[in-house]
Design an enzyme around this catalytic site. Sequence first.
Site, short mmCIF file in Angstrom:
data_model
loop_
_atom_site.label_atom_id
_atom_site.label_comp_id
_atom_site.label_asym_id
_atom_site.label_seq_id
_atom_site.Cartn_x
_atom_site.Cartn_y
_atom_site.Cartn_z
N ASP A 191 -83.00 -2.57 6.24
CA ASP A 191 -82.69 -2.95 4.45
C ASP A 191 -81.88 -4.62 4.00
O ASP A 191 -81.53 -4.69 4.77
CB ASP A 191 -81.62 -1.87 4.25
CG ASP A 191 -81.61 -0.59 3.94
OD1 ASP A 191 -82.28 -0.57 5.21
OD2 ASP A 191 -80.35 -0.01 4.37
N GLU A 206 -79.96 6.84 -0.55
CA GLU A 206 -79.13 5.92 -0.47
C GLU A 206 -79.77 4.46 -0.83
O GLU A 206 -80.98 4.40 -1.93
CB GLU A 206 -79.96 5.69 1.29
CG GLU A 206 -80.17 6.66 2.13
CD GLU A 206 -80.69 6.67 4.13
OE1 GLU A 206 -79.27 6.30 4.94
OE2 GLU A 206 -81.50 5.88 3.81
C1 FRU Z 1 -81.11 3.04 4.92
C2 FRU Z 1 -79.76 3.06 5.47
C3 FRU Z 1 -78.44 2.96 4.78
C4 FRU Z 1 -77.64 2.15 5.48
C5 FRU Z 1 -78.61 1.67 7.13
C6 FRU Z 1 -77.98 1.72 8.02
O1 FRU Z 1 -82.01 2.74 5.24
O2 FRU Z 1 -79.87 4.40 6.11
O3 FRU Z 1 -77.95 3.72 4.40
O4 FRU Z 1 -76.16 1.65 5.21
O5 FRU Z 1 -79.69 1.92 6.48
O6 FRU Z 1 -78.97 1.03 8.78
#
Ligand code: FRU
Length: 495
Positions: free
Chosen positions: A43, A218
């Site tokens: 992300d 998320e």
């Molecule tokens: C989304 C996610 C978020 C988390 C991160 C962990 O892709 O699952 O919810 O903070 O990636 O790398």
Amino acid sequence: MRKIIFIMFLFLAGKNKAQEQVLFKETHRPQYHFSPAKNWMNDPNGLVYYNGLYHLFFQHNPFGNVWGHMSWGHATSKDLIHWNELPVAIAEENGVMIFSGSAVVDKKNSTRFSSDSKKESLVAIYTAHTNTLQTQALAFSNDEGLTWKKYTGNPVLDLHKKDFRDPNVFWYEPNKSWIMAVSQPNEHQISFYASTNLKEWKLLSNFGPTGDLSGVWECPDLLQVPIENVPGKYKWVLFTSQNSTMQYFVGEFDGTKFIEDKPGAKIHKQDHGTDYYAAVTYHNSPDKQPVSIGWVNNWEYANAIPTKPWKSAMSLPRKLSVKKEGDVWVLIQQPMKALQKLRAIQENISNRTISKTASLKQKGNCFELELDMIPSKNAIGGLRIAVGNGHFFEIGYDATLEQLFIDRTNTNCSFNAKYATINKKAADLKTMNGKIALHIFFDESIVEIYTADGSVVFTAQVFPEKSENGLEFFSNGSEIKFENIRYWKMKSAWF
Ligand code: FRU
């Protein structure tokens, strides 16, 4: 001695240069999408504009090319196109990983993180992750984002939950307070909290469950998005990511809660492709123009994509607005104009009418292409890219179903069974004045397609061999006209 040191320096500098040249020229390496020099990325985090620079932090494993040791990687750019990667900004420590979050400019020093009360700090609000607990935590920088310290009073928000993550914070002027949108993934809810100092938070409301419940929620983002052609007017838009896709809700935020305009009407997808996730927007943008960046990958196979020594890229930066279609608000996304700086000479391709496959003379997998497609009744056809060795990636229109589709069935899928099954996506799309206007970016392993004025977008990955670099039109036998074709080879943003 000095001379020897100088010669050694020249040797090392030369070597670094040579290594850099090899880096960023690897097979599948995007040339105008950001990717880290080495190792895993997911992300985008903490997107913030500050003193002339766009900061891009990102979920990063500094030690390997698969997910793990999550920390915030860092890159900056003056134009969102040319990036300069910097050392890891916020590192995993004592087994606590640094999950996704946002960054703000604390203009009034509300946190007192700057010892000079008149100075501002950059503050990151992230999720501190262990296998049993996720809490919200702060880190701050008093040197314009170069180095970061974790706040000793962390966590600032702890519900004693295993899943509670991805805080996205913005300043809400009417209430003179910070607002945090944070995800309760399993409940399919976004919680809103308020604070005056980023350290103490008070629950305001919850939004959801509604819309797409097919995966945990998320990476929320709540912001004001300008209404197209109505200067000074905005709608509030809430974005969430779930199950390898994204959705958005359009409505109003009253300082306490988000109220969707047409609850439950329809799921609105931000992107219809296979590979677009966790997109968030820039904070503190110079012209209040929201710009989003998403992660171009899919959790179903993200760790298995055949790239090394890096994994994953970010999407092109996209300018956001909304417009009303009938009585429904839709999101409009357009690639940033600044990208045009990378266009090499325009190549003319004359208008064509086809009813079967017709190849074009253009070769190469790093280009931008605009064209209008005029399908006859019952036509199924469009454009094939990355053509060669019997492989191709299709961007097509089905006139009977009135759908635009992408299809990577006939590409190299052998590296992963899951990837091989996720190969066709479609979105409803009517012709406008008999035409489908396509704006396509192909960057070695990333395809982005914008159509219907930016209200329908597809992002996908494809991994062609170097020799799979042709371009052709195709049709099922019915006539299709291609007009107004503009093709640019794209220059690399790295060299
Ligand atoms: C989304 C996610 C978020 C988390 C991160 C962990 O892709 O699952 O919810 O903070 O990636 O790398």
